[in-house]
Design a protein around this motif. Structure first.
Motif, short mmCIF file in Angstrom:
data_model
loop_
_atom_site.label_atom_id
_atom_site.label_comp_id
_atom_site.label_asym_id
_atom_site.label_seq_id
_atom_site.Cartn_x
_atom_site.Cartn_y
_atom_site.Cartn_z
N GLU A 14 6.33 5.40 4.58
CA GLU A 14 6.09 5.63 6.01
C GLU A 14 4.67 6.11 6.29
O GLU A 14 4.08 5.79 7.33
N HIS A 15 4.10 6.87 5.36
CA HIS A 15 2.83 7.54 5.62
C HIS A 15 1.64 6.95 4.88
O HIS A 15 0.50 7.23 5.25
N ALA A 16 1.88 6.21 3.82
CA ALA A 16 0.77 5.83 2.94
C ALA A 16 0.93 4.43 2.37
O ALA A 16 2.05 3.92 2.23
N LEU A 17 -0.21 3.84 2.05
CA LEU A 17 -0.26 2.56 1.33
C LEU A 17 -1.22 2.74 0.16
O LEU A 17 -2.30 3.34 0.33
N ALA A 18 -0.83 2.26 -1.01
CA ALA A 18 -1.69 2.33 -2.20
C ALA A 18 -1.88 0.92 -2.75
O ALA A 18 -0.93 0.13 -2.81
N PHE A 19 -3.11 0.63 -3.13
CA PHE A 19 -3.44 -0.71 -3.64
C PHE A 19 -4.63 -0.61 -4.58
O PHE A 19 -5.41 0.35 -4.53
N GLU A 56 -3.95 -8.48 7.67
CA GLU A 56 -4.93 -9.55 7.91
C GLU A 56 -5.71 -9.90 6.65
O GLU A 56 -6.29 -10.98 6.55
N ILE A 57 -5.76 -8.95 5.71
CA ILE A 57 -6.45 -9.14 4.43
C ILE A 57 -5.43 -8.77 3.34
O ILE A 57 -4.75 -7.75 3.48
N PRO A 58 -5.33 -9.59 2.28
CA PRO A 58 -4.37 -9.24 1.23
C PRO A 58 -4.85 -8.06 0.39
O PRO A 58 -6.04 -7.75 0.35
N CYS A 59 -3.91 -7.42 -0.26
CA CYS A 59 -4.24 -6.38 -1.23
C CYS A 59 -3.21 -6.44 -2.35
O CYS A 59 -2.12 -6.99 -2.18
N LYS A 60 -3.60 -5.88 -3.49
CA LYS A 60 -2.66 -5.76 -4.61
C LYS A 60 -1.95 -4.42 -4.47
O LYS A 60 -2.42 -3.40 -4.97
N LYS A 61 -0.83 -4.45 -3.77
CA LYS A 61 -0.13 -3.22 -3.40
C LYS A 61 0.59 -2.62 -4.61
O LYS A 61 1.22 -3.34 -5.37
#
Ligand code: 5GP
Length: 127
Positions: free
Chosen positions: A32-37, A22-27
């Motif tokens: 499967e377990h994590a998102l970093a941005f 719903e909100i952008p991020c600079k990925k």
């Protein structure tokens, strides 16, 4: 076992909204377990946030209630992201804020990875 004294998870928090797209991020990384941005307000030349995909308020909640696979997957992602950011040779700092005294702003567990300059020693003196 539920941890007492912690707030319930708020699905409207900003990192939940990033996870839902719903909100952008600079990925910089996702599995499967994590998102970093990248942090929106960087405190060092490299300032990346790593968050688990599960609904955990803080490290207290995550360490008590996440599955072994989630815990292992998350921390492996933290190390991998730091390495892929090229920070291993120069070094980096991993930090998490938990609750009031640490001024945790976003109630979805996350760690900060800081690097790209000398970071000084530990905490600043209280003024
Ligand atoms: P805390 O104090 O909870 O450990 O840190 C929350 C961090 O999230 C802050 O460094 C803040 O700059 C970052 N942040 C807050 N809102 C957003 C956002 O919408 N996008 C990104 N990328 N970072 C955010």
């Amino acid at each position: 076992m539920a941890v007492t004294g912690l707030p319930p998870y708020d699905d409207a928090n900003v990192f939940a909204r990033i996870l839902r797209g719903e909100i952008p991020c600079k990925k910089v990384y996702e599995d499967e377990h994590a998102l970093a941005f990248h942090d929106i307000n960087p405190q060092s030349p490299v300032h990346v946030l790593v968050i688990p995909k599960g609904r955990y308020v803080s490290i207290a909640d995550f360490s008590a209630n996440a599955s072994d696979a989630e815990v292992a997957g998350f921390w492996r992602a933290v190390g991998r992201v730091a390495k892929e950011l090229g920070l291993e040779a120069s070094g980096y700092r991993v930090l998490t804020n938990m609750g009031r005294d640490a001024h945790q702003e976003v109630p979805h567990f996350h760690v900060h990875i800081f690097g790209g300059r000398s970071l000084g020693r530990m905490l600043p003196r209280e003024s």
